[in-house]
Design an enzyme around this catalytic site. Structure first.
Site, PDB file in Angstrom:
ATOM      1  N   HIS A  10      10.192 -17.517   9.534  1.00 37.54           N
ATOM      2  CA  HIS A  10       9.811 -18.397   8.423  1.00 37.54           C
ATOM      3  C   HIS A  10       9.672 -19.849   8.874  1.00 37.54           C
ATOM      4  O   HIS A  10       8.733 -20.546   8.481  1.00 37.54           O
ATOM      5  CB  HIS A  10      10.851 -18.276   7.305  1.00 37.54           C
ATOM      6  N   ARG A 116       1.065 -19.860  -1.262  1.00 39.00           N
ATOM      7  CA  ARG A 116       2.405 -19.343  -1.544  1.00 39.00           C
ATOM      8  C   ARG A 116       3.093 -20.260  -2.547  1.00 39.00           C
ATOM      9  O   ARG A 116       3.546 -21.353  -2.188  1.00 39.00           O
ATOM     10  CB  ARG A 116       3.210 -19.256  -0.237  1.00 39.00           C
ATOM     11  N   ARG A 172      -0.869 -16.530  -4.698  1.00 38.92           N
ATOM     12  CA  ARG A 172       0.104 -15.441  -4.785  1.00 38.92           C
ATOM     13  C   ARG A 172       1.237 -15.838  -5.720  1.00 38.92           C
ATOM     14  O   ARG A 172       1.806 -16.926  -5.590  1.00 38.92           O
ATOM     15  CB  ARG A 172       0.679 -15.125  -3.389  1.00 38.92           C
ATOM     16  N   GLU A 317       1.497  -4.911   1.572  1.00 37.83           N
ATOM     17  CA  GLU A 317       2.468  -5.281   2.610  1.00 37.83           C
ATOM     18  C   GLU A 317       3.556  -4.225   2.791  1.00 37.83           C
ATOM     19  O   GLU A 317       4.520  -4.447   3.522  1.00 37.83           O
ATOM     20  CB  GLU A 317       3.096  -6.637   2.274  1.00 37.83           C
ATOM     21  N   GLY A 338      -0.798  -8.273   3.836  1.00 39.86           N
ATOM     22  CA  GLY A 338       0.240  -9.185   4.336  1.00 39.86           C
ATOM     23  C   GLY A 338       0.843  -8.580   5.596  1.00 39.86           C
ATOM     24  O   GLY A 338       1.836  -7.854   5.526  1.00 39.86           O
ATOM     25  N   THR A 339       0.219  -8.854   6.730  1.00 34.31           N
ATOM     26  CA  THR A 339       0.586  -8.136   7.952  1.00 34.31           C
ATOM     27  C   THR A 339       1.942  -8.542   8.513  1.00 34.31           C
ATOM     28  O   THR A 339       2.501  -7.810   9.326  1.00 34.31           O
ATOM     29  CB  THR A 339      -0.502  -8.315   9.029  1.00 34.31           C
ATOM     30  N   ASP A 341       4.858  -8.858   6.675  1.00 36.11           N
ATOM     31  CA  ASP A 341       5.798  -7.920   6.055  1.00 36.11           C
ATOM     32  C   ASP A 341       5.417  -6.470   6.343  1.00 36.11           C
ATOM     33  O   ASP A 341       6.286  -5.605   6.468  1.00 36.11           O
ATOM     34  CB  ASP A 341       5.871  -8.150   4.542  1.00 36.11           C
ATOM     35  N   CYS A 403      -3.864 -11.830   5.447  1.00 36.50           N
ATOM     36  CA  CYS A 403      -3.360 -13.197   5.293  1.00 36.50           C
ATOM     37  C   CYS A 403      -2.055 -13.423   6.045  1.00 36.50           C
ATOM     38  O   CYS A 403      -1.369 -14.405   5.830  1.00 36.50           O
ATOM     39  CB  CYS A 403      -3.181 -13.541   3.813  1.00 36.50           C
TER      40      CYS A 403
END
Length: 476
Positions: A10, A116, A172, A317, A338-339, A341, A403
Site C-alpha cells: 500500500h 479510490r 470505485r 478481484e 483489480g489484479t 487483489d 486497474c
C-alpha cells in the site's frame, strides 16, 4: 522508506500515485520508535537527519545528495505521438485527487480507470468524520456523520470531473476494511499507559479529573475499535459487503458523485461517469448495489432537472468473480480487473508480507517473476482471460480493462493486448511507459500475425505445387 512490504504494498502504491520516491521492504532496517531512530549495519540515523532515497534502484544514501528535477523535452512528446499511432489499448490512470488527475492528463492519460474514494477520507477533518461514522451506534448516527463527509466528497469529485472533462472517470465506491481508518489497538494501549503515568504525576484535582475523563474516552474508543477488529480484514467486512449492510454509505457516496456530475455538466464540462462496485463475488451483490445507485441517480437528476449519462460496473478481484463473470455481466456495463487483489487471492499471498520470501523464490527459479510486479499469465492471467470471455459471452461489447499496478508493466500490458482488453490503468507517472508498451505490444502482435499468414500462404502454395506435380516414368 519502509522495513516491510514490497513494490505493490500500500505504501508503494500511494507513493507512486503521488510521484514520490519510495523504497519498500528494506529488511536491513531496524526501526526504534521509542528512540526515534533506525539502525542499518551498526549505523544509527536519528529523527531530523537527512537520507536520500533513489526509487529507481532502491538505493538509500546517508546524507543529503544533490538532485535535479527531470525535464520532458520535445523528443519525449514526439516518441509518445509515434506510440499513440500504433497502439490499440487505451491508457488510463489511477487518480484520487484533482491534482493527480491533472498530472495524469499531462502525461497523456485517456481518462481515470480507478479513483479510490477511500483516499479522500484522510486528513484531520475528514478522518474525524469517518471515524464518527464507523463507530456510530445505529443508522441515524451514521447518517449524521456521513452528512459531514458528503460536501467534502462532492468537492473532490467536482475537481476531478473538471480536470478530466470529456474523458471517462471510473469511481470505485468505498473498498478497504474499516479498521484502516481507526487508530491501532497497540497505539491506543500505549496512549492509555501514558495517561495512567500522567495521572500518577498529577498534582491538582482539576488535572486528575481531566486525565480521568481522557482515560474514560480512550477506554471507550478502545472497546469500539476491538468491536470492529477482524482476524483477516482483507477478506472480511469491506467492499460491496459494506455497502450492502450499510446502504447509507453507498447512498452518500453516490449522491456526492451525481451532485458533482450535475454541477460539472452545468459548467459545460462533459462528464463521462462510470461507477465501480468493489469486491463482488455474487451477481446478486452487484444487482442490489446497482439498484441503489440507479435510485440515487434518479433522485439527484430529478432535483437538478438534468440527465447524466453513466455506467455501473464492477471490479473483478476475486477468483469466484472471474469464474462467474457471465452471471455478473448481466448487471454490469463494464469490468475492471483489480489484479493486485486478484493476485493475492489466487496465490494466497499478502502483498504486504510476501517480500520476505518472494525474492528467494525468484532467485531459486520457483517463480520467474514477482507476481505482484509482472502478471502471472498462467494462473492470474488465465482468470483474467476467462472472466473476459465469459463476460463477453453475455455482453459482446462489454468494456474490460485492468486497474492494478500491472497496468504499468510492459510484459503485463502485452498480455492485456493479446487477450483483447480495452484499456489498462496505472499510476499517473507510469502512463508514458504504458503508452509505449501498448504500442510495442501492438506492433509485435501485427508482426506475428504477418509472419503466421506468410507461413500459412507458403505452406498452402507448397501443397498446391505438390498436388499439381506429375511424376515422370523412366523407361529401363
Amino acid at each position: 522508506m519502509t522495513a516491510r512490504g514490497g513494490m505493490t504494498s500500500h505504501a508503494a502504491v500511494v507513493a507512486r500515485g503521488m510521484g514520490k520516491t519510495c523504497v519498500c521492504g528494506a529488511s536491513a532496517l531496524n526501526i526504534d520508535y521509542s528512540q526515534q531512530q533506525f539502525t542499518v549495519d551498526g549505523a544509527v540515523v536519528t529523527k531530523g537527519e537527512w537520507i536520500t532515497v533513489d526509487g529507481s534502484t532502491g538505493r538509500v544514501f546517508l546524507g543529503q545528495v544533490k538532485t535535479i528535477q527531470p525535464e520532458l523535452r520535445q523528443d519525449f512528446y514526439e516518441l509518445m505521438t509515434w506510440a499513440d499511432k500504433f497502439r490499440r489499448l487505451r491508457v488510463r490512470a489511477n487518480a484520487d485527487t484533482p491534482r493527480d488527475a491533472k498530472v495524469a492528463r499531462g502525461f497523456g492519460a485517456e481518462g481515470i480507470g480507478l479513483c479510490r474514494t477511500e483516499h479522500m477520507f484522510f486528513g484531520d477533518q475528514r478522518l474525524a468524520a469517518m471515524r464518527e461514522m464507523i463507530l456510530a451506534d445505529g443508522v441515524g448516527a451514521r447518517e449524521k456523520a456521513l452528512e459531514k463527509l458528503l460536501p467534502l466528497q462532492r468537492g473532490d469529485f467536482l475537481g476531478i470531473f473538471r480536470e478530466m472533462a470529456g474523458l471517462p472517470v471510473t469511481i470505485r465506491l468505498l473498498d478497504p476494511p474499516l479498521h484502516e481508518f481507526l487508530p491501532s489497538v497497540d497505539d491506543l494501549l500505549v496512549e492509555l499507559a501514558e495517561l495512567k503515568m500522567a495521572l500518577q504525576r498529577a498534582t491538582t484535582l482539576a488535572d486528575m479529573d481531566k486525565l480521568l475523563d481522557e482515560i474514560d474516552e480512550k477506554r471507550a474508543l478502545l472497546r469500539q475499535v476491538n468491536r470492529t477488529r477482524e482476524a483477516n480484514p482483507m477478506l472480511g467486512f469491506r467492499g460491496c459487503r459494506l455497502g450492502l449492510l450499510f446502504p447509507e454509505v453507498t447512498r452518500m457516496q453516490c449522491r456526492a458523485i451525481f451532485e458533482a456530475a450535475c454541477q460539472a455538466q452545468g459548467e459545460k464540462k462533459k462528464v463521462e461517469l462510470e461507477i465501480m462496485v468493489p469486491l463482488v463475488s455474487l451477481s446478486e451483490e452487484l444487482r442490489q448495489q446497482g439498484e441503489l445507485i440507479h435510485d440515487v441517480a434518479r433522485q439527484v437528476m430529478g432535483e437538478h432537472g438534468t440527465t447524466i449519462e453513466y455506467h455501473v460496473g464492477t471490479m473483478i478481484e476475486l477468483p469466484r468473480a472471474a469464474l462467474m463473470a457471465d452471471r455478473i455481466a448481466k448487471h454490469a456495463d463494464f469490468f475492471s480487473f483489480g489484479t493486485n487483489d486478484l493476485t493475492q487471492t489466487t496465490f494466497g499471498l499478502s502483498r504486504d508480507d510476501s517480500s520476505r520470501f518472494l525474492p528467494n523464490y525468484v532467485d531459486r527459479k520457483i517463480l520467474r517473476d514477482d507476481p505482484f510486479q509482472v502478471l502471472d499469465r498462467d494462473g492470474v492471467g488465465q482468470l483474467v482471460q476467462l472472466g473476459t470471455e465469459r463476460g463477453r459471452s453475455v455482453k459482446p461489447n462489454l468494456k474490460v480493462g485492468i486497474c492494478g499496478e500491472h497496468g504499468g508493466d510492459p510484459s503485463s500490458i502485452a498480455f492485456c493486448n493479446e487477450i483483447g482488453l480495452d484499456y489498462v490503468s496505472c499510476s499517473p507517472f507510469r502512463v508514458p511507459v504504458a503508452r509505449l508498451a501498448a504500442a510495442q505490444a501492438a506492433l509485435e502482435a501485427e508482426a506475428t500475425r504477418v509472419a503466421l499468414e506468410a507461413a500459412e500462404n507458403a505452406a498452402a502454395e507448397a501443397g498446391k505445387e505438390a498436388t499439381e506435380a506429375v511424376p515422370t516414368a523412366v523407361a529401363d
